[in-house]
Design a protein around this motif. Structure first.
Motif, mmCIF file in Angstrom:
data_model
loop_
_atom_site.group_PDB
_atom_site.id
_atom_site.type_symbol
_atom_site.label_atom_id
_atom_site.label_comp_id
_atom_site.label_asym_id
_atom_site.label_seq_id
_atom_site.Cartn_x
_atom_site.Cartn_y
_atom_site.Cartn_z
ATOM 1 N N VAL A 276 2.871 -6.613 36.169
ATOM 2 C CA VAL A 276 1.839 -6.824 35.119
ATOM 3 C C VAL A 276 2.108 -6.126 33.660
ATOM 4 O O VAL A 276 1.956 -6.741 32.853
ATOM 5 N N TRP A 277 2.808 -5.036 33.676
ATOM 6 C CA TRP A 277 3.225 -4.286 32.327
ATOM 7 C C TRP A 277 4.444 -4.965 31.931
ATOM 8 O O TRP A 277 4.327 -5.174 30.724
ATOM 9 N N ASP B 205 4.653 -8.057 31.833
ATOM 10 C CA ASP B 205 4.253 -9.467 31.071
ATOM 11 C C ASP B 205 3.608 -8.890 29.829
ATOM 12 O O ASP B 205 3.485 -9.540 28.837
ATOM 13 N N ASN B 206 2.668 -7.728 29.981
ATOM 14 C CA ASN B 206 2.181 -7.097 28.779
ATOM 15 C C ASN B 206 2.921 -6.794 27.661
ATOM 16 O O ASN B 206 2.734 -7.253 26.400
ATOM 17 N N LEU B 207 4.056 -6.040 27.959
ATOM 18 C CA LEU B 207 4.877 -5.594 27.114
ATOM 19 C C LEU B 207 5.777 -6.639 26.297
ATOM 20 O O LEU B 207 6.222 -6.442 25.061
ATOM 21 N N ILE C 291 6.022 -9.350 25.023
ATOM 22 C CA ILE C 291 5.144 -10.272 24.504
ATOM 23 C C ILE C 291 5.904 -11.478 23.749
ATOM 24 O O ILE C 291 5.673 -12.387 23.501
#
Lengths: 826, 121
Positions: free
Chosen positions: A548-549, A551-553, A555
């Protein structure tokens, strides 16, 4: 069955030492099929490996673990071999004639399905059925052939085709048509799973003769007659959508059911009731058992009669994997009872899977197979555990209230169990997650039960036409209407459902790993290293967080991607910008009542599947139906940053009115753009609008459609919408060499462009490396004007079109190079 | 189902909340536009189209052209195109456009006519 089989690792749902030999066989066989599909192993090697491991089983029979392992490997390669066997077609198979380009042929064969008749949009009568072909003729005598072909017959002229008829047909044979977009449902691939590789269109002016009758299976024929009786009775006493709903849940005829009501069922996670499955079969079995039970028929005979009726019913309902699964499981139950042995549910489920896959290994790729088996397996494995958590079993059932509470809790645990096991699969096919399913199923399934049982009373009433039957029909309609009503409001609850992207393989595997961990016996001892359940859970949670992170970080999507979707006749392109943001240019056809909506069927699912829920810019090049139609659904179902169009105000264009209404209702920013407008996007990417001329009369026409250039430092795409010769000349005058682009979307679906000279000049200046034509297979526009085509190919530019190549994805990293990926590989 | 000890409890609680925050961030990002759209105007100094350059681009590469491409040349029909391809087949690619004169049937007159429409690459 080998009694000394596996180290059973599933814990407390196991009763009295029941073994599950078939579970492991079915799983090995399935994995073999999937392996064989992905790695395309040669059948020879698969058979050889299978035989070798089978010998090892005999040699190692004294040692438990190695012999079991060899057995599973033998079955694994048997699965791999049987998959290869199912995809390699004999030389005289009908698929040989089924190319993208339709050709004329005569076919002789027997009707293998129950024909479905309907009126097309153009008021033509059309009958659709599958024919088992036995010979063909291309003008030089009849020759043998084999294989199934789907027939669309427009030449019926009052003659009714039924199951088992022998036909002589003249028609256009081709590969079954299907829109091909990455990650989306592909109809022709679905038909291949079912063994259909060819499509035959028998036009009104073509030869069609019934040369013989009744050569089909008599049981099937009787089942289809029964089905027709039910269908006709429903049509007589009930109105749509109430008759259609009953047709779907009783005899498996799903075409024609109201789309909006169906969408409500999808949103509340109850759409499974529209497809006949174990639930319906169980209901019917229960009703028959209760009926004969009341007549005091001994249980033994009651069970046998019910089983026989269910086999008959599986033909009536169209023998899909979920129905066959349910019938096999019920038969196992009956056999278990007759020979006085408890049948293990998981074992019978596995036997059902194994039998279906032995018959047709490709079924494993059918979504309804996957959902059916997965949901039943998770109910068997999870429901008892959730019961324990909810303490449903400890409630003393001494009052009505307590008893209701116990039933309610049991219901929750069943529907929660099914939901836990299936949501990742549902998310990847339908891009939706419905937590409300846990509650809505508690309402919808009893309602389904009530409606089904009521219809059992209804049909005997209709044997003699009378008032009571009519009244009862009304009562059924009211029941259904109430169900639709409740369901509609359930879908409106906050957080009842949300759209999500298709989960990545990693994510799905992690999720199922977590489930298996919760089921396993712990602690596991690995040569002295003790692993506890909590350790494994923490490990999986860590991995989830990483995914998840990450994918989040991360960008910074470094590439620019342009996808020209396969929308039949029409235009639609999705741009994914580097770093962030997305743009949609046109949405294909749609927006008209009762017709195919590309926005709903292609563009929206494509975006959802990629995890795109917000579109920064929706650009409508002009307001013709094949560009604007699909946009309506998108505006209503996505967050849209702003809408750009050419500012024309067309008269009497209903889709346009709806477009303006949607913009107003959602409060979307509306921008009118013309030539020499530019829009800065993320990074160095920019849009330059090149047409229409600003301040020109805003008539809605191809001439005024928006042409634009999307460009960054190294890469450019020219979108030409439907522009004609005049704007081309004007653009040449005002922009000259600025028009030069790597990619061009050829104007007007590759059709004629007015002045051929200006087109030629235009393309010479643009000098594209790749040109894209967005068009339909056998449509009016397919005859991409030869001259247009020539002026492009003349320039050594590679040309793709959506009808042959499917969706075309163009990916540019930050260098000058770009990649073209087509969806249709063959 | 679980027997949690205190440190395990804390670790699991932390991981789950981190995951939930991550999902929240993801949801926020996906439900908000990423670009603020501003419309500006741009100017292109449209140079006159360079006809010479245009012609160069339109020239046919005789080393790659197929039958149909070659037939587009003025005065070259099916037979001659076939011979050019045969020549390429037996002698390898053309080194210069002059070499096309070695093909039987391509005389000086024809070469003069087509020399501006062909190139060698």
């Amino acid at each position: 069955m080998n009694p000394a089989l596996p180290m059973d690792s599933f814990d407390d749902s196991r009763k009295g030492g029941a073994k599950r030999p078939i579970l492991y066989l079915a799983v090995s066989f399935s994995l073999g099929i999937i392996f064989s599909f992905h790695f395309n192993i040669r059948p020879f090697w698969a058979i050889l490996f299978s035989a070798c491991f089978a010998m090892l089983v005999l040699l190692l029979s004294k040692r438990r673990l190695p012999s079991h392992l060899s057995l599973y490997l033998a079955i694994f390669f048997l699965g791999a071999a049987s998959y290869q066997n199912s995809v390699i077609l004999p030389y005289d198979h009908i698929s040989r004639f089924a190319t993208e380009e339709p050709r004329k042929i005569f076919i002789k064969g027997v009707v293998a399905t129950d024909p479905l008749t309907k009126e097309t949009f153009y008021k033509q009568e059309k009958a659709s059925f599958t024919v088992n072909a036995n010979s063909y003729n291309e003008g030089n005598g009849w020759k043998n052939i084999e294989g199934l072909v789907n027939v669309d017959l427009y030449a019926g002229k009052g003659k009714t085709v039924s199951f088992g008829d022998e036909l002589i047909l003249e028609g256009l044979i081709s590969r079954p048509a299907s829109l091909k977009n990455p990650g989306l449902f592909n109809y022709s691939r679905y038909l291949e799973i079912k063994g259909v590789y060819a499509h035959l269109k028998v036009r009104e002016d073509m030869v069609f003769e019934i040369s013989g009758k009744g050569s089909g299976n008599h049981l099937k024929l009787a089942a289809y007659n029964f089905r027709h009786y039910i269908r006709d009775t429903l049509d007589k006493y009930l109105e749509a959508p109430y008759s259609d709903f009953l047709k779907a849940i009783l005899i498996g005829v799903r075409s024609g059911f109201d789309d909006d009501i169906k969408e409500d069922f999808i949103k509340t996670g109850t759409v499974h009731i529209l497809a006949i499955s174990g639930l319906h079969v169980g209901l019917i079995a229960g009703a028959i058992l209760a009926f004969f039970g009341l007549l005091r028929v001994p249980k033994r005979y009651n069970l046998i009669v019910t089983a026989i009726f269910l086999i008959f019913y599986s033909f009536v309902a169209g023998s899909n994997p979920p129905i066959i699964r349910a019938v096999i499981m019920f038969s196992m139950l009956v056999i278990g009872y007759l020979i006085n042995r408890d049948s293990d549910l998981l074992n019978s489920l596995s036997l059902a899977a194994l039998l279906i896959l032995l018959w047709n290994p490709k079924e494993i790729f059918d979504p309804s197979f996957q959902l059916s088996f997965l949901s039943v397996a998770s109910i068997i494995l999870f429901a008892p555990k959730i019961d324990n958590l909810l303490m449903a079993n400890t409630i003393k059932r001494d009052s009505v209230l307590k008893r209701t509470e116990a039933y309610l809790l049991k219901g929750i645990s069943v529907s929660l169990a099914a939901w836990i096991g299936t949501w990742p699969i549902i998310a990847s096919y339908f891009n939706i997650v419905s937590p409300i399913a846990v509650i809505s199923n508690l309402i919808v399934i009893p309602a389904l039960f009530l409606i089904t049982v009521s219809s059992f009373i209804f049909f005997p009433l209709t044997i003699i036409p009378n008032v009571i039957a009519v009244m009862f029909g009304k009562y059924l309609s009211v029941l259904e209407r109430t169900l639709f009503f409740i369901n509609h409001y359930l879908a409106l609850f906050p957080f009842s459902y949300f759209r999500i992207g298709a989960p990545s393989i990693e994510l799905a595997l992690l999720y199922y790993a977590l489930i298996v961990i919760l089921l396993l016996h712990y602690p596991i001892d690995l040569k002295g290293l003790k692993i506890t359940k909590n350790m494994s859970v923490i490990f999986i949670l860590l991995l989830f967080n990483m995914l998840v992170w990450k994918d989040n970080l991360n960008i910074a999507r470094k590439y620019l991607k342009v996808t020209f979707l396969d929308v039949g006749h029409g235009d639609s392109a999705v741009i994914e910008l580097p770093k962030k943001g997305s743009i949609l240019i046109d949405g294909g056809s749609g927006g008209r009542e009762g017709r195919f909506d590309v926005g709903k069927a292609v563009v929206a699912p494509y975006l959802w599947n990629k995890g795109i829920f917000t579109i920064d810019i929706v650009l409508v090049t002009h307001f013709h139906e094949d560009h604007l139609g699909g946009i309506i659904y998108i505006l209503k179902n996505f967050n849209v940053g702003c809408v750009i169009d050419n500012g024309a105000i067309p008269d009497g264009n209903g889709i346009y009115d709806e477009y303006r209404r949607a913009i107003k209702e959602k409060g979307i920013r509306h921008v009118v753009a013309g030539d020499s407008d530019s829009i800065a996007l993320s990074g160095e990417t920019k849009i330059f609008i090149l047409n229409p001329e600003k301040g020109a009369a805003p008539a809605d026409s191809n001439e005024n459609s928006i042409a634009l250039k999307l460009a960054d430092k190294n890469f450019s795409v020219l979108f030409c919408a439907d522009i004609t010769a005049r704007p081309m000349e004007r653009m040449l005058d005002s922009y000259g060499e600025f028009l030069e682009s790597d990619i061009v979307k050829v104007p007007h679906h590759g059709g004629r462009l007015g002045s051929e000279d200006s087109a030629e000049k235009f393309f010479k200046i643009v000098s594209p490396k790749v040109s894209i034509i967005s068009t339909e297979r056998s449509g009016l526009y397919n005859i991409a004007a030869k001259k247009t085509f020539d002026s492009i190919t003349y320039l050594n530019s590679k040309s793709y079109n959506t009808s042959d190549n499917g969706a075309i994805e163009i990916i540019s990293d930050s260098t000058r190079r770009f990649n073209v990926v087509t969806t249709n590989k063959n | 189902m679980f027997n949690l000890e205190k440190p395990e409890k804390i670790v699991i609680a932390c991981l789950v909340s981190l995951l939930l925050i991550g999902l929240g961030v993801m949801w926020y990002k996906k439900s908000h536009p990423a670009i603020s759209v501003r419309v500006e105007s741009f100017n292109i100094d449209s140079k006159n189209i360079d006809i010479a350059d245009l012609k160069a681009k339109a020239k046919i590469n005789i080393n790659e052209a197929d039958l149909e491409d070659l037939m587009r040349l003025k005065g070259v029909g099916k037979v001659l195109s076939g011979r050019i391809i045969d020549y390429r087949f037996s002698n390898g690619p053309f080194h210069s456009i002059d070499e096309i004169r070695s093909v039987k049937g391509v005389g000086d007159a024809l070469f003069e006519k087509i020399k501006d429409s062909i190139r060698v690459e």
